[in-house]
Scaffold this motif. Structure first.
Motif, PDB file in Angstrom:
ATOM      1  N   SER A   2     -24.853  33.442 -20.928  1.00 24.06           N
ATOM      2  CA  SER A   2     -24.424  32.039 -20.972  1.00 24.06           C
ATOM      3  C   SER A   2     -25.482  31.069 -20.453  1.00 24.06           C
ATOM      4  N   LEU A   3     -26.658  31.561 -20.126  1.00 25.58           N
ATOM      5  CA  LEU A   3     -27.665  30.716 -19.487  1.00 25.58           C
ATOM      6  C   LEU A   3     -28.326  29.664 -20.379  1.00 25.58           C
ATOM      7  N   PRO A   4     -28.512  29.886 -21.678  1.00 28.19           N
ATOM      8  CA  PRO A   4     -29.349  28.955 -22.456  1.00 28.19           C
ATOM      9  C   PRO A   4     -28.966  27.495 -22.356  1.00 28.19           C
ATOM     10  N   THR A   5     -27.683  27.183 -22.142  1.00 25.07           N
ATOM     11  CA  THR A   5     -27.266  25.781 -22.081  1.00 25.07           C
ATOM     12  C   THR A   5     -26.805  25.377 -20.684  1.00 25.07           C
ATOM     13  N   ALA A   6     -27.112  26.174 -19.684  1.00 23.20           N
ATOM     14  CA  ALA A   6     -26.648  25.898 -18.322  1.00 23.20           C
ATOM     15  C   ALA A   6     -27.791  25.390 -17.451  1.00 23.20           C
ATOM     16  N   ARG A   7     -27.454  24.541 -16.497  1.00 24.19           N
ATOM     17  CA  ARG A   7     -28.444  24.103 -15.498  1.00 24.19           C
ATOM     18  C   ARG A   7     -28.437  25.124 -14.362  1.00 24.19           C
ATOM     19  N   LEU A   8     -28.937  26.291 -14.676  1.00 24.71           N
ATOM     20  CA  LEU A   8     -28.827  27.404 -13.737  1.00 24.71           C
ATOM     21  C   LEU A   8     -30.102  28.243 -13.780  1.00 24.71           C
ATOM     22  N   LEU A   9     -30.631  28.511 -12.615  1.00 29.40           N
ATOM     23  CA  LEU A   9     -31.782  29.395 -12.473  1.00 29.40           C
ATOM     24  C   LEU A   9     -31.334  30.638 -11.721  1.00 29.40           C
ATOM     25  N   LEU A  10     -31.500  31.792 -12.346  1.00 32.44           N
ATOM     26  CA  LEU A  10     -31.175  33.064 -11.712  1.00 32.44           C
ATOM     27  C   LEU A  10     -32.479  33.705 -11.247  1.00 32.44           C
ATOM     28  N   LEU A  11     -32.659  33.763  -9.942  1.00 32.13           N
ATOM     29  CA  LEU A  11     -33.852  34.362  -9.344  1.00 32.13           C
ATOM     30  C   LEU A  11     -33.484  35.735  -8.801  1.00 32.13           C
ATOM     31  N   VAL A  12     -34.172  36.759  -9.267  1.00 32.11           N
ATOM     32  CA  VAL A  12     -33.874  38.119  -8.818  1.00 32.11           C
ATOM     33  C   VAL A  12     -35.174  38.843  -8.501  1.00 32.11           C
TER      34      VAL A  12
END
Length: 358
Positions: free
Chosen positions: A178-188
């Motif tokens: 679901s990330l392509p249109t979200a203002r979300l950065l997942l740092l792992v």
């Protein structure tokens, strides 16, 4: 450090894209000690994160059998739940924040309450079988995070994915879709043996962190040791033994200082014993084990107790421990603090970063 700096510049660019509504996954990959945690630390200190909500957690080596263990820690930070909160207080925190965010999320409430060990009396939830509860829980967490990212950009940090449980893995897999249109950065970050299915995503970036090449390792040692002529034969020995692992290099230097092989101060050491008598442990674990063995009995006991409690030890847990008179527990704990035995440079919390001042 040098690899971290290069990777950090890439991370800053991707962070800006995520803030513009094009969600990103950024993964720091490398063996233990090469700087994966340092990379996340530098990314989360970026001025680009002003105005973002930062939520973070980490997996632990003993946590694979506990469903959603890193996620539970993350949600407790989000809902501002502390260990002393009873079930009533936890219910108030979760309900209030969830409904303030969006009343349309109310159907997700039973799943979130159950995950946070709050008794749920909802008849529909009670009627669900385990697979249904699992699906509802995953959907509740995912929708909560995505909805929050519509209010403010969201940075999620999860360390040590090589230790995560299957439920957390399923959540991350679903969230990544679901990330392509979200203002979300997942740092792992994770070690090379960890496997996932995100590699083909255009919004997935892997930042590989490798041991330092000899020239960079030599530069790091010069910063740690200094330039005394007596150190000339020591530097190549340490580089060869540690194979350029930055953490191993630093811990080896700490060991040599503690054992009296090196005298002086950081950046101004000299060799105080013949190189022929020098013994550098062969592994990072051997270095740490030897350093623990050299601790006084009280500090060693305190460190052992802290290891049982977990990777983060609140002050209230160690202060009641009985110690020798005139030797407060906090003084003993100071001996065990960085740079001694804390191998992670950061302990993340839920942070709402200011939008105006750096």
């Amino acid at each position: 450090m040098w690899g971290v700096i290069r990777s950090w510049r890439s991370c800053a660019r991707l962070l800006a894209r995520a803030g513009g509504g094009h969600g990103q996954v950024v993964a720091g990959v490398g063996e233990a000690g090469v700087g994966k945690s340092r990379l996340l630390y530098e990314c989360t200190r970026s001025h680009h994160l002003h105005g973002w909500l930062l939520l973070a957690s980490h997996a632990v080596s003993y946590g694979k059998a506990t469903a959603y263990l890193p996620v539970i820690d993350l949600l407790k930070s989000y809902f501002q739940i502390v260990p002393q909160d009873d079930a009533r207080r936890r219910r108030e925190q979760v309900t209030g924040k969830l409904l303030t965010l969006d009343r349309a999320l109310e159907p997700m409430l039973p799943a979130l309450l159950a995950l946070l060990e709050v008794p749920v009396e909802d008849p529909q939830w009670q009627a669900f079988d385990p697979p249904q509860r699992r699906r509802r829980t995953l959907e509740a967490i995912k929708h909560l995070l995505l909805r929050e990212s519509q209010v403010q950009p969201l940075c999620l940090v999860c360390e040590d994915l090589h230790w995560i449980d299957t439920e957390t893995q399923a959540l991350l897999d679903s969230l990544v879709e679901s990330l392509p249109t979200a203002r979300l950065l997942l740092l792992v970050n994770y070690r090379p043996e960890y496997q996932h299915g995100w590699g083909s995503k255009t919004y997935y970036t892997q930042l590989r962190l490798d041991p330092l090449p000899p020239a960079s390792a030599d530069e790091l040692l010069q910063a740690l040791l200094g330039h005394d002529p007596s150190l000339a034969p020591l530097t190549p020995l340490l580089i060869a033994r540690t194979q350029g692992n930055p953490f191993f290099l630093e811990e080896s230097v700490h060991t040599l200082v503690e054992t009296g092989v090196l005298r002086g101060a950081r950046g101004a050491y000299r060799l105080a014993q013949p190189l022929e008598s020098l013994q550098v442990p062969a592994t990072v674990l051997a270095v740490l084990a030897a350093r623990i063995d050299r601790l006084p009995a009280e500090e060693k006991r305190l460190l052992q107790t802290a290891a049982v409690i977990g990777t983060e030890v609140p002050g209230r847990c160690y202060r009641p421990l009985p110690m020798r008179p005139r030797r407060p527990c906090t003084a003993a704990w100071h001996t065990c603090k960085p740079p001694s035995f804390s191998t992670k440079p950061i302990c993340f919390r839920s942070v709402r970063t200011p939008s105006s001042t750096p």
